[in-house]
Design an enzyme around this catalytic site. Structure first.
Site, PDB file in Angstrom:
ATOM      1  CD  GLU A  39      35.374  64.824  35.556  1.00 16.74           C
ATOM      2  OE1 GLU A  39      35.804  65.397  34.535  1.00 16.74           O
ATOM      3  OE2 GLU A  39      34.184  64.841  35.900  1.00 16.74           O
ATOM      4  NE  ARG A  96      45.016  38.992  42.065  1.00 14.14           N
ATOM      5  CZ  ARG A  96      45.510  39.552  43.164  1.00 14.14           C
ATOM      6  NH1 ARG A  96      45.847  38.797  44.188  1.00 14.14           N
ATOM      7  NH2 ARG A  96      45.658  40.860  43.244  1.00 14.14           N
ATOM      8  CD  GLN A  97      37.608  40.973  41.167  1.00 13.02           C
ATOM      9  OE1 GLN A  97      36.411  41.194  41.244  1.00 13.02           O
ATOM     10  NE2 GLN A  97      38.527  41.911  41.361  1.00 13.02           N
ATOM     11  CE  LYS A 192      46.396  29.787  46.736  1.00 13.40           C
ATOM     12  NZ  LYS A 192      46.963  30.988  46.082  1.00 13.40           N
ATOM     13  NE  ARG A 194      43.803  33.220  46.890  1.00 15.37           N
ATOM     14  CZ  ARG A 194      44.796  33.792  47.530  1.00 15.37           C
ATOM     15  NH1 ARG A 194      44.706  34.039  48.817  1.00 15.37           N
ATOM     16  NH2 ARG A 194      45.897  34.134  46.892  1.00 15.37           N
ATOM     17  CG  ASP A 218      51.987  32.500  42.420  1.00 12.09           C
ATOM     18  OD1 ASP A 218      51.298  32.232  41.413  1.00 12.09           O
ATOM     19  OD2 ASP A 218      51.515  32.564  43.565  1.00 12.09           O
TER      20      ASP A 218
HETATM   21  C1  R5P Z   1      46.591  33.025  42.681  1.00 13.47           C
HETATM   22  O1  R5P Z   1      46.009  32.247  41.950  1.00 13.47           O
HETATM   23  C2  R5P Z   1      47.806  33.779  42.234  1.00 13.47           C
HETATM   24  O2  R5P Z   1      48.538  33.062  41.288  1.00 13.47           O
HETATM   25  C3  R5P Z   1      48.688  34.136  43.397  1.00 13.47           C
HETATM   26  O3  R5P Z   1      49.120  32.932  44.003  1.00 13.47           O
HETATM   27  C4  R5P Z   1      47.986  34.938  44.433  1.00 13.47           C
HETATM   28  O4  R5P Z   1      47.177  35.916  43.867  1.00 13.47           O
HETATM   29  C5  R5P Z   1      48.989  35.561  45.371  1.00 13.47           C
HETATM   30  O5  R5P Z   1      48.298  36.300  46.329  1.00 13.47           O
HETATM   31  P1  R5P Z   1      48.876  36.508  47.795  1.00 13.47           P
HETATM   32  O6  R5P Z   1      50.308  36.948  47.647  1.00 13.47           O
HETATM   33  O7  R5P Z   1      47.995  37.591  48.360  1.00 13.47           O
HETATM   34  O8  R5P Z   1      48.716  35.227  48.532  1.00 13.47           O
END
Ligand code: R5P
Length: 312
Positions: A39, A96-97, A192, A194, A218
């Site tokens: 903790e 990201r979520q 891209k 995923r 990015d």
């Molecule tokens: C996605 O929407 C983000 O902007 C990044 O492109 C992504 O999270 C990068 O992740 P990684 O380096 O694992 O491909």
């Protein structure tokens, strides 16, 4: 300034130290340790009663520990009668979520916003949050500051000829378009997909990169898959030098080694997440830009009630 207190947990002490140096104030002492069962224990080491308190804490790896430290520090500051508590989270993890993309999954970015509000946080300051709409997950003010001016200054110094700014996915188009306009450069977008989390596949490149130098931009690099695949696709289509830039160097596992091996001319990132230059591979490919000046100015303006307008 005696009613301004800046404190930090364990996530990015180096950045916090630069910020207080800029502000000419000491870092407010904090004890941040662990009980025997893991903790987290925090204690603010001096009175903060009636002060504007700024807690510098990114939620990078170890994400959950850093998040918990942040929540506990906010709770401690509120209970110690701070006038206001602002969380300065240069890298906001779990972002990201931010929507339900499949059944039976949480919207983690919203849940983290709820957690931060549950400890009565007054304001959040962050940098280049993954998606702007996360601001709407909060009912308190959120200042999402852009690292763009810092990055643009550096890229301008490189004076790259025949430059094309590349977004590695459709979601980054707005950012890349703004960079290309300000650098007077071309624009390309990568289509891209995923197939699963942390795996990316390039389907297409939209725009002309043949014979051009490319700067892929990015918000964050995690495994490096997105950027490395993007660079290969650009080279297949005739690109010359490929540069990459991100605000948040999440760099999971061996991502940085893989990026170096992918022969980027430069790999540019900021110190929202701490990476000690001494402990990094000694290569001129790496360039770390600091967000400390930017955050110091933001903190100063919030404390004195000045507008942040010129900063956005
Ligand atoms: C996605 O929407 C983000 O902007 C990044 O492109 C992504 O999270 C990068 O992740 P990684 O380096 O694992 O491909």
């Amino acid at each position: 300034m005696d009613r301004l207190k800046v404190l930090t947990g364990n996530s990015n002490r180096a950045l916090a130290e630069k910020i207080v140096d800029n502000l000419h104030i000491p870092l407010t002492p904090v004890e941040c340790s662990r009980f025997s069962d893991g903790e987290i224990f925090v204690k603010i080491g001096e009175s903060i009663r009636g002060s504007d308190v700024f807690i510098i804490q990114s939620t990078n790896k170890p994400v959950n520990d850093n998040m918990m430290e942040l929540l506990l520090l906010i709770d401690a500051a509120k209970r110690a009668s701070a006038k206001s508590v602002t969380a300065v989270v240069p890298y906001y993890g779990y972002a990201r979520q931010d929507r339900k993309v499949e059944p039976r999954v949480p919207i983690s970015a919203k849940m983290v916003a709820n957690l931060l509000e549950s400890v009565s946080l007054d304001r959040l300051v962050t940098i280049d949050i993954h998606s702007n709409q996360i601001q709407g997950f909060f009912n308190i003010p959120v200042d999402n500051i852009y690292a763009a001016p810092i990055i643009l200054n550096y890229v301008r110094e490189l004076a790259i000829e025949d430059l094309v700014v590349v977004s590695p996915d459709a979601g980054g188009t707005h950012r890349a378009r703004s960079f290309s306009a300000q650098l007077n450069a071309g624009l390309a977008i990568i289509d891209k997909r995923r197939p699963q989390a942390n795996k990316s596949v390039v389907m297409n490149v939209i725009g002309d990169v043949d014979g051009k130098n490319c700067l892929i931009i990015d918000d964050l690099i995690d495994t490096g898959g997105t950027i490395i695949n993007a660079a290969s696709a650009l080279r297949e289509r005739g690109a010359r030098d490929v540069y990459c830039v991100c605000t948040h160097p999440v760099f999971s596992d061996n991502a940085l080694d893989r990026l170096i091996q992918a022969e980027f001319k430069k790999i540019i990132f900021t110190d929202t997440i701490p990476l000690k230059r001494e402990s990094l591979p000694q290569t001129e490919q790496l360039e770390i830009l600091s967000v400390a000046d930017l955050l110091s100015e933001v903190i100063r303006r919030i404390h004195f009630g000045s507008s942040l307008e010129g900063i956005f």
